[in-house]
Motif scaffolding. Structure first.
Motif, PDB file in Angstrom:
ATOM      1  N   ILE A  32      -5.870  -2.154  12.991  1.00 58.89           N
ATOM      2  CA  ILE A  32      -4.959  -3.073  12.298  1.00 58.89           C
ATOM      3  C   ILE A  32      -4.530  -2.477  10.958  1.00 58.89           C
ATOM      4  O   ILE A  32      -3.346  -2.509  10.601  1.00 58.89           O
ATOM      5  CB  ILE A  32      -5.618  -4.454  12.116  1.00 58.89           C
ATOM      6  CG1 ILE A  32      -5.728  -5.153  13.473  1.00 58.89           C
ATOM      7  CG2 ILE A  32      -4.829  -5.317  11.130  1.00 58.89           C
ATOM      8  CD1 ILE A  32      -6.574  -6.416  13.448  1.00 58.89           C
ATOM      9  N   TRP A  33      -5.479  -1.924  10.190  1.00 62.55           N
ATOM     10  CA  TRP A  33      -5.119  -1.344   8.889  1.00 62.55           C
ATOM     11  C   TRP A  33      -4.227  -0.121   9.067  1.00 62.55           C
ATOM     12  O   TRP A  33      -3.314   0.109   8.276  1.00 62.55           O
ATOM     13  CB  TRP A  33      -6.377  -0.995   8.091  1.00 62.55           C
ATOM     14  CG  TRP A  33      -6.911  -2.208   7.406  1.00 62.55           C
ATOM     15  CD1 TRP A  33      -8.023  -2.908   7.739  1.00 62.55           C
ATOM     16  CD2 TRP A  33      -6.323  -2.903   6.312  1.00 62.55           C
ATOM     17  NE1 TRP A  33      -8.157  -3.988   6.912  1.00 62.55           N
ATOM     18  CE2 TRP A  33      -7.141  -4.009   6.023  1.00 62.55           C
ATOM     19  CE3 TRP A  33      -5.189  -2.694   5.534  1.00 62.55           C
ATOM     20  CZ2 TRP A  33      -6.861  -4.901   4.993  1.00 62.55           C
ATOM     21  CZ3 TRP A  33      -4.911  -3.590   4.512  1.00 62.55           C
ATOM     22  CH2 TRP A  33      -5.730  -4.669   4.253  1.00 62.55           C
ATOM     23  N   SER A  34      -4.490   0.663  10.086  1.00 67.94           N
ATOM     24  CA  SER A  34      -3.639   1.831  10.346  1.00 67.94           C
ATOM     25  C   SER A  34      -2.223   1.394  10.688  1.00 67.94           C
ATOM     26  O   SER A  34      -1.243   1.963  10.179  1.00 67.94           O
ATOM     27  CB  SER A  34      -4.205   2.659  11.507  1.00 67.94           C
ATOM     28  OG  SER A  34      -5.491   3.094  11.201  1.00 67.94           O
ATOM     29  N   LEU A  35      -2.119   0.393  11.513  1.00 65.30           N
ATOM     30  CA  LEU A  35      -0.807  -0.148  11.854  1.00 65.30           C
ATOM     31  C   LEU A  35      -0.128  -0.716  10.613  1.00 65.30           C
ATOM     32  O   LEU A  35       1.077  -0.514  10.404  1.00 65.30           O
ATOM     33  CB  LEU A  35      -0.953  -1.237  12.928  1.00 65.30           C
ATOM     34  CG  LEU A  35       0.340  -1.879  13.415  1.00 65.30           C
ATOM     35  CD1 LEU A  35       1.220  -0.833  14.105  1.00 65.30           C
ATOM     36  CD2 LEU A  35       0.034  -3.015  14.368  1.00 65.30           C
ATOM     37  N   ASN A  36      -0.893  -1.379   9.774  1.00 65.85           N
ATOM     38  CA  ASN A  36      -0.360  -1.935   8.534  1.00 65.85           C
ATOM     39  C   ASN A  36       0.232  -0.839   7.650  1.00 65.85           C
ATOM     40  O   ASN A  36       1.337  -0.987   7.112  1.00 65.85           O
ATOM     41  CB  ASN A  36      -1.463  -2.693   7.789  1.00 65.85           C
ATOM     42  CG  ASN A  36      -0.981  -3.267   6.475  1.00 65.85           C
ATOM     43  OD1 ASN A  36       0.018  -3.968   6.413  1.00 65.85           O
ATOM     44  ND2 ASN A  36      -1.711  -2.970   5.422  1.00 65.85           N
ATOM     45  N   ILE A  37      -0.468   0.268   7.521  1.00 65.61           N
ATOM     46  CA  ILE A  37       0.024   1.373   6.687  1.00 65.61           C
ATOM     47  C   ILE A  37       1.293   1.964   7.274  1.00 65.61           C
ATOM     48  O   ILE A  37       2.269   2.211   6.555  1.00 65.61           O
ATOM     49  CB  ILE A  37      -1.074   2.447   6.519  1.00 65.61           C
ATOM     50  CG1 ILE A  37      -2.198   1.908   5.637  1.00 65.61           C
ATOM     51  CG2 ILE A  37      -0.500   3.732   5.931  1.00 65.61           C
ATOM     52  CD1 ILE A  37      -3.410   2.798   5.590  1.00 65.61           C
ATOM     53  N   ALA A  38       1.296   2.191   8.577  1.00 57.10           N
ATOM     54  CA  ALA A  38       2.478   2.781   9.214  1.00 57.10           C
ATOM     55  C   ALA A  38       3.691   1.856   9.109  1.00 57.10           C
ATOM     56  O   ALA A  38       4.801   2.301   8.780  1.00 57.10           O
ATOM     57  CB  ALA A  38       2.179   3.097  10.679  1.00 57.10           C
ATOM     58  N   VAL A  39       3.489   0.575   9.372  1.00 58.74           N
ATOM     59  CA  VAL A  39       4.599  -0.381   9.274  1.00 58.74           C
ATOM     60  C   VAL A  39       5.077  -0.506   7.836  1.00 58.74           C
ATOM     61  O   VAL A  39       6.284  -0.552   7.571  1.00 58.74           O
ATOM     62  CB  VAL A  39       4.181  -1.757   9.856  1.00 58.74           C
ATOM     63  CG1 VAL A  39       5.214  -2.831   9.532  1.00 58.74           C
ATOM     64  CG2 VAL A  39       3.967  -1.651  11.342  1.00 58.74           C
ATOM     65  N   THR A  40       4.147  -0.548   6.902  1.00 58.02           N
ATOM     66  CA  THR A  40       4.510  -0.638   5.482  1.00 58.02           C
ATOM     67  C   THR A  40       5.384   0.540   5.081  1.00 58.02           C
ATOM     68  O   THR A  40       6.411   0.370   4.416  1.00 58.02           O
ATOM     69  CB  THR A  40       3.244  -0.670   4.604  1.00 58.02           C
ATOM     70  OG1 THR A  40       2.495  -1.831   4.938  1.00 58.02           O
ATOM     71  CG2 THR A  40       3.598  -0.698   3.135  1.00 58.02           C
ATOM     72  N   ARG A  41       4.992   1.716   5.487  1.00 62.34           N
ATOM     73  CA  ARG A  41       5.777   2.913   5.141  1.00 62.34           C
ATOM     74  C   ARG A  41       7.154   2.862   5.794  1.00 62.34           C
ATOM     75  O   ARG A  41       8.152   3.241   5.198  1.00 62.34           O
ATOM     76  CB  ARG A  41       5.030   4.178   5.574  1.00 62.34           C
ATOM     77  CG  ARG A  41       5.768   5.457   5.267  1.00 62.34           C
ATOM     78  CD  ARG A  41       5.958   5.626   3.758  1.00 62.34           C
ATOM     79  NE  ARG A  41       6.822   6.743   3.493  1.00 62.34           N
ATOM     80  CZ  ARG A  41       8.028   6.646   2.954  1.00 62.34           C
ATOM     81  NH1 ARG A  41       8.522   5.477   2.616  1.00 62.34           N
ATOM     82  NH2 ARG A  41       8.749   7.710   2.731  1.00 62.34           N
ATOM     83  N   TYR A  42       7.215   2.372   7.018  1.00 64.28           N
ATOM     84  CA  TYR A  42       8.476   2.308   7.739  1.00 64.28           C
ATOM     85  C   TYR A  42       9.449   1.334   7.085  1.00 64.28           C
ATOM     86  O   TYR A  42      10.639   1.631   6.970  1.00 64.28           O
ATOM     87  CB  TYR A  42       8.217   1.892   9.197  1.00 64.28           C
ATOM     88  CG  TYR A  42       9.475   1.762  10.011  1.00 64.28           C
ATOM     89  CD1 TYR A  42      10.170   2.893  10.418  1.00 64.28           C
ATOM     90  CD2 TYR A  42       9.979   0.515  10.346  1.00 64.28           C
ATOM     91  CE1 TYR A  42      11.341   2.787  11.158  1.00 64.28           C
ATOM     92  CE2 TYR A  42      11.136   0.399  11.080  1.00 64.28           C
ATOM     93  CZ  TYR A  42      11.818   1.529  11.489  1.00 64.28           C
ATOM     94  OH  TYR A  42      12.964   1.416  12.211  1.00 64.28           O
ATOM     95  N   VAL A  43       8.966   0.176   6.648  1.00 63.24           N
ATOM     96  CA  VAL A  43       9.872  -0.849   6.107  1.00 63.24           C
ATOM     97  C   VAL A  43      10.042  -0.766   4.594  1.00 63.24           C
ATOM     98  O   VAL A  43      10.821  -1.528   4.026  1.00 63.24           O
ATOM     99  CB  VAL A  43       9.415  -2.278   6.506  1.00 63.24           C
ATOM    100  CG1 VAL A  43       9.356  -2.437   7.988  1.00 63.24           C
ATOM    101  CG2 VAL A  43       8.105  -2.647   5.843  1.00 63.24           C
TER     102      VAL A  43
END
Length: 156
Positions: A32-43
């Motif tokens: 979940i945290w990894s996904l959070n970081i990737a999505v945060t960077r994307y948006v």
């Protein structure tokens, strides 16, 4: 006799289920945290860091409140004396940490953000030693060493 065997079988599988959850839940948290970081960077280029943090916590609040509120209401006498502490922890853990993390997404890659986040357990042990005078166990030290060399490997 049959009931006793089933009861014993159930008792034997209970620790196995606990061990499975002990492994599975931290892995899910990391995902979940990894996904959070990737999505945060994307948006990050499309949504401001403050908006990301606000909407993230708003959605969490809306989803979790129906389950949490009744228990909080039942135990309000236990919670009330600690409201100041909870407010400080919320300010650091939710607002400041997330705000700075989302702001960082404007300036660096998701990989760099992940590497820095991977240092959090080591920093926690260090800060606990300095501020709380909490002597780390040999397992905490070993975990920090393994984590550090793992990070060096990823960086290299």
């Amino acid at each position: 006799m049959q009931l006793m065997c089933n009861k014993d079988d159930a008792d034997m599988t209970q620790p196995a289920k606990g061990a499975l959850w002990a492994i599975l839940l931290p892995v899910i948290a990391v995902l979940i945290w990894s996904l959070n970081i990737a999505v945060t960077r994307y948006v990050a280029e499309y949504i401001s860091p403050v908006s990301i943090s606000f909407y993230r916590w708003l959605i969490a609040f809306l989803i979790l409140t129906p389950w949490i509120l009744p228990k909080v209401w039942q135990q309000r006498s236990l919670i009330r004396p600690h409201l100041k502490q909870l407010a400080v922890l919320s300010a650091f853990g939710l607002v400041l940490y997330q705000g700075l993390s989302y702001t960082a997404a404007n300036y660096t890659t998701a990989t760099n953000m992940g590497i820095i986040n991977a240092f959090i357990p080591m920093f926690t042990v260090l800060v606990s030693l300095i501020i709380l005078r909490d002597i780390p166990t040999k397992f905490a030290i070993l975990s920090c060493i393994i984590s550090f060399f793992g990070l060096l490997y990823v960086i290299a």
